[in-house]
Design a protein around this motif. Structure first.
Motif, PDB file in Angstrom:
ATOM      1  N   PHE A 199     -10.965 -15.111   0.921  1.00 16.32           N
ATOM      2  CA  PHE A 199      -9.697 -14.762   0.281  1.00 16.32           C
ATOM      3  C   PHE A 199      -9.554 -13.245   0.205  1.00 16.32           C
ATOM      4  N   GLY A 200      -8.322 -12.766   0.202  1.00 15.92           N
ATOM      5  CA  GLY A 200      -8.075 -11.331   0.095  1.00 15.92           C
ATOM      6  C   GLY A 200      -7.204 -11.036  -1.114  1.00 15.92           C
ATOM      7  N   ILE A 201      -7.480  -9.917  -1.774  1.00 15.37           N
ATOM      8  CA  ILE A 201      -6.593  -9.462  -2.851  1.00 15.37           C
ATOM      9  C   ILE A 201      -6.247  -8.012  -2.589  1.00 15.37           C
ATOM     10  N   LEU A 202      -4.964  -7.718  -2.551  1.00 20.60           N
ATOM     11  CA  LEU A 202      -4.525  -6.333  -2.495  1.00 20.60           C
ATOM     12  C   LEU A 202      -3.991  -5.996  -3.882  1.00 20.60           C
ATOM     13  N   PHE A 203      -4.662  -5.074  -4.553  1.00 19.54           N
ATOM     14  CA  PHE A 203      -4.281  -4.753  -5.923  1.00 19.54           C
ATOM     15  C   PHE A 203      -3.093  -3.812  -5.938  1.00 19.54           C
ATOM     16  N   ASN A 204      -2.163  -4.145  -6.774  1.00 17.54           N
ATOM     17  CA  ASN A 204      -0.950  -3.336  -6.886  1.00 17.54           C
ATOM     18  C   ASN A 204      -1.254  -2.105  -7.736  1.00 17.54           C
ATOM     19  N   GLY A 205      -1.950  -1.140  -7.118  1.00 17.07           N
ATOM     20  CA  GLY A 205      -2.197   0.139  -7.776  1.00 17.07           C
ATOM     21  C   GLY A 205      -3.352   0.171  -8.760  1.00 17.07           C
ATOM     22  N   LEU A 206      -4.341  -0.694  -8.646  1.00 15.64           N
ATOM     23  CA  LEU A 206      -5.518  -0.559  -9.508  1.00 15.64           C
ATOM     24  C   LEU A 206      -6.486   0.437  -8.885  1.00 15.64           C
TER      25      LEU A 206
ATOM     26  N   THR B  57     -20.606 -19.858  -6.197  1.00 15.45           N
ATOM     27  CA  THR B  57     -20.547 -18.430  -6.498  1.00 15.45           C
ATOM     28  C   THR B  57     -19.799 -17.745  -5.357  1.00 15.45           C
ATOM     29  N   ILE B  58     -19.303 -16.559  -5.648  1.00 20.59           N
ATOM     30  CA  ILE B  58     -18.606 -15.795  -4.595  1.00 20.59           C
ATOM     31  C   ILE B  58     -19.183 -14.388  -4.503  1.00 20.59           C
ATOM     32  N   SER B  59     -19.088 -13.828  -3.302  1.00 21.50           N
ATOM     33  CA  SER B  59     -19.416 -12.421  -3.093  1.00 21.50           C
ATOM     34  C   SER B  59     -18.121 -11.677  -2.815  1.00 21.50           C
ATOM     35  N   ILE B  60     -18.059 -10.432  -3.289  1.00 23.30           N
ATOM     36  CA  ILE B  60     -16.813  -9.660  -3.148  1.00 23.30           C
ATOM     37  C   ILE B  60     -17.103  -8.271  -2.590  1.00 23.30           C
ATOM     38  N   GLY B  61     -16.364  -7.909  -1.551  1.00 21.48           N
ATOM     39  CA  GLY B  61     -16.396  -6.538  -1.038  1.00 21.48           C
ATOM     40  C   GLY B  61     -15.117  -5.843  -1.459  1.00 21.48           C
ATOM     41  N   LEU B  62     -15.266  -4.645  -2.018  1.00 28.51           N
ATOM     42  CA  LEU B  62     -14.097  -3.960  -2.583  1.00 28.51           C
ATOM     43  C   LEU B  62     -14.003  -2.538  -2.042  1.00 28.51           C
ATOM     44  N   ALA B  63     -12.842  -2.194  -1.466  1.00 25.17           N
ATOM     45  CA  ALA B  63     -12.635  -0.837  -0.948  1.00 25.17           C
ATOM     46  C   ALA B  63     -11.430  -0.215  -1.642  1.00 25.17           C
ATOM     47  N   THR B  64     -11.526   1.061  -1.927  1.00 26.33           N
ATOM     48  CA  THR B  64     -10.403   1.745  -2.574  1.00 26.33           C
ATOM     49  C   THR B  64      -9.610   2.531  -1.541  1.00 26.33           C
ATOM     50  N   ILE B  65      -8.306   2.490  -1.689  1.00 24.75           N
ATOM     51  CA  ILE B  65      -7.399   3.127  -0.732  1.00 24.75           C
ATOM     52  C   ILE B  65      -6.806   4.379  -1.372  1.00 24.75           C
ATOM     53  N   GLU B  66      -7.132   5.521  -0.807  1.00 18.92           N
ATOM     54  CA  GLU B  66      -6.613   6.769  -1.377  1.00 18.92           C
ATOM     55  C   GLU B  66      -5.648   7.464  -0.428  1.00 18.92           C
TER      56      GLU B  66
ATOM     57  N   VAL C 153       0.844  -1.200   0.000  1.00 16.57           N
ATOM     58  CA  VAL C 153       0.000   0.000   0.000  1.00 16.57           C
ATOM     59  C   VAL C 153       0.879   1.250   0.000  1.00 16.57           C
ATOM     60  N   GLU C 154       1.886   1.232   0.864  1.00 14.51           N
ATOM     61  CA  GLU C 154       2.797   2.375   0.984  1.00 14.51           C
ATOM     62  C   GLU C 154       3.474   2.683  -0.355  1.00 14.51           C
ATOM     63  N   GLN C 155       3.930   1.619  -1.042  1.00 16.76           N
ATOM     64  CA  GLN C 155       4.579   1.805  -2.345  1.00 16.76           C
ATOM     65  C   GLN C 155       3.614   2.429  -3.348  1.00 16.76           C
ATOM     66  N   CYS C 156       2.369   1.933  -3.350  1.00 19.10           N
ATOM     67  CA  CYS C 156       1.374   2.452  -4.296  1.00 19.10           C
ATOM     68  C   CYS C 156       1.111   3.929  -4.026  1.00 19.10           C
ATOM     69  N   LEU C 157       0.871   4.264  -2.764  1.00 23.33           N
ATOM     70  CA  LEU C 157       0.536   5.654  -2.418  1.00 23.33           C
ATOM     71  C   LEU C 157       1.721   6.571  -2.680  1.00 23.33           C
ATOM     72  N   ARG C 158       2.942   6.076  -2.419  1.00 24.81           N
ATOM     73  CA  ARG C 158       4.131   6.908  -2.621  1.00 24.81           C
ATOM     74  C   ARG C 158       4.301   7.278  -4.093  1.00 24.81           C
ATOM     75  N   ARG C 159       3.966   6.333  -5.001  1.00 22.03           N
ATOM     76  CA  ARG C 159       4.112   6.685  -6.409  1.00 22.03           C
ATOM     77  C   ARG C 159       2.855   7.380  -6.948  1.00 22.03           C
ATOM     78  N   GLY C 160       1.937   7.746  -6.045  1.00 21.78           N
ATOM     79  CA  GLY C 160       0.797   8.550  -6.453  1.00 21.78           C
ATOM     80  C   GLY C 160      -0.385   7.766  -6.991  1.00 21.78           C
ATOM     81  N   ASP C 161      -0.352   6.436  -6.861  1.00 19.62           N
ATOM     82  CA  ASP C 161      -1.479   5.610  -7.299  1.00 19.62           C
ATOM     83  C   ASP C 161      -2.445   5.401  -6.130  1.00 19.62           C
ATOM     84  N   SER C 162      -3.736   5.331  -6.434  1.00 17.96           N
ATOM     85  CA  SER C 162      -4.634   4.781  -5.430  1.00 17.96           C
ATOM     86  C   SER C 162      -4.554   3.279  -5.619  1.00 17.96           C
TER      87      SER C 162
END
Ligand code: GH3
Ligand code: MG
Ligand code: MG
Ligand code: MG
Length: 316
Positions: free
Chosen positions: A240-247, A278-287, A179-188
């Motif tokens: 399961f968890g997914i942390l997106f690398n800057g999406l 089937t799966i359900s997904i909760g998605l939060a954006t990190i700004e 997360v820190e790397q993404c935010l440092r390069r200006g990506d959410s």
């Protein structure tokens, strides 16, 4: 949930260590300013079936490490033109932290205090020149074997025993840094929590063993779809968890929607049954920078909404 995996998991553990020990070659980075001596040492290392990468100075060695070259062990002359042996170790440690590549020092300097200085700086071994080839090979071989064992244990500590993808511990240890790397390069960036729908019912209907097969299948599909770029882990149970690398929010949503559809279509063969889930997904954006728990909590709340809205959907 009934735990039935104890004996099996110990066997898996041993098998995984064995696999890691035999899997792939060991790559040694050899640092020596003297071309002739470098040639001789590289020859010795190659005879031991190591892959060898050569550098003539500390700066070049550090550049190779920074470039992400796979290097398992460093063998370096301790009198380099641009840096002392202990200083090189300090540099490597400041870049790689606790999991820094082990370094063996070589020296033909008569100063008796050199070995202590080098080992105190964090070197794993120190060999005085001239040396017997057999001793050099034995020391380097031992350090390489130790490093392979350590790498295998680290891999095990980071992986989920049932599905073999990353575990919750690894997700929480490495997530904040990503997360820190993404935010440092200006990506959410975005974080998703995925949960299999009515999994308890599946267990109750087909049995826990079939449930496990389904979990492994889902993990394998997710791994194939998510790839190496983003951080995927089994957070526990059928979650399961997914942390997106800057999406960003839009792209992460589309990605999750694709995952949902793929898994819905996927046929799971277990024993004689052909199952679908089937799966359900909760998605939060990190700004903005916040505690990592907060991101996960936000995604969890969206997951809760997805469940209440009827499951088999993405909510953000
Ligand atoms: P929902 O759609 O609301 O998510 O319902 P659910 O039934 O999926 O959720 P719930 O949390 O009620 O049940 C999760 C089940 O997952 C209960 C538990 O026994 C099962 N489970 C957890 N870990 C494992 C595992 O390692 N293997 C198997 N087979 N089942 C597991
Ligand atoms: Mg010298
Ligand atoms: Mg569930
Ligand atoms: Mg759940």
């Amino acid at each position: 949930c009934i735990v039935k995996h104890e004996p099996q998991s110990i066997e898996r553990l041993i098998a995984a260590v064995d696999r890691a020990l035999t899997d792939g070659r060991t790559t040694v980075l050899l640092v020596d300013p003297n071309k002739g001596s470098r040639y001789d040492l590289a020859g010795l290392l190659r005879r031991q079936r190591f892959s060898v990468i050569e550098a003539s100075a500390a700066g070049e060695a550090l550049r190779l490490l920074d470039a992400g070259e796979t290097i398992d062990l460093i063998v370096t002359d301790t009198e380099l033109d641009d840096m002392s042996g202990p200083a090189l170790i300090a540099e490597i440690r400041s870049r790689q932290g606790e999991e820094a590549t082990p370094v063996i020092g070589l020296s033909d300097d008569g100063d008796a205090r050199l070995a202590a200085r080098f080992l105190e700086a964090g070197g794993v071994d120190f060999i005085r020149k001239p040396f017997l080839e057999a001793e050099f090979s034995a020391r380097v071989g031992q350090a390489a074997a130790m490093q392979k064992r350590l790498q295998a244990l680290r891999r095990l500590a980071a992986s989920d025993y049932l599905t073999n993808i990353y575990n919750r511990r690894h997700f929480f240890l490495t997530g904040p840094r990503l997360v820190e790397q993404c935010l440092r390069r200006g990506d959410s960036t975005s974080i998703a929590v995925l949960d299999i729908d009515h999994f308890k019912r599946l267990n109750d209907t087909y049995g826990h063993e079939i449930g496990d097969i389904v979990l492994k299948h889902v993990a394998r599909r997710l791994k194939a779809l998510v790839g190496e770029e983003h951080l995927l882990a089994r957070l526990g149970g059928e979650e399961f968890g997914i942390l997106f690398n800057g999406l960003d929010a839009r792209r992460a949503y589309d990605f999750c929607e694709r995952l949902r559809v793929e898994l819905e279509r996927s046929k799971i063969v277990a024993d004689d049954e052909e199952l679908t889930i089937t799966i359900s997904i909760g998605l939060a954006t990190i700004e903005v920078a916040e505690a990592f728990d907060n991101y996960l909590h936000a995604a969890d709340q969206f997951l809760y909404m997805a469940k209440h809205a009827g499951r088999n959907r993405v909510m953000s």
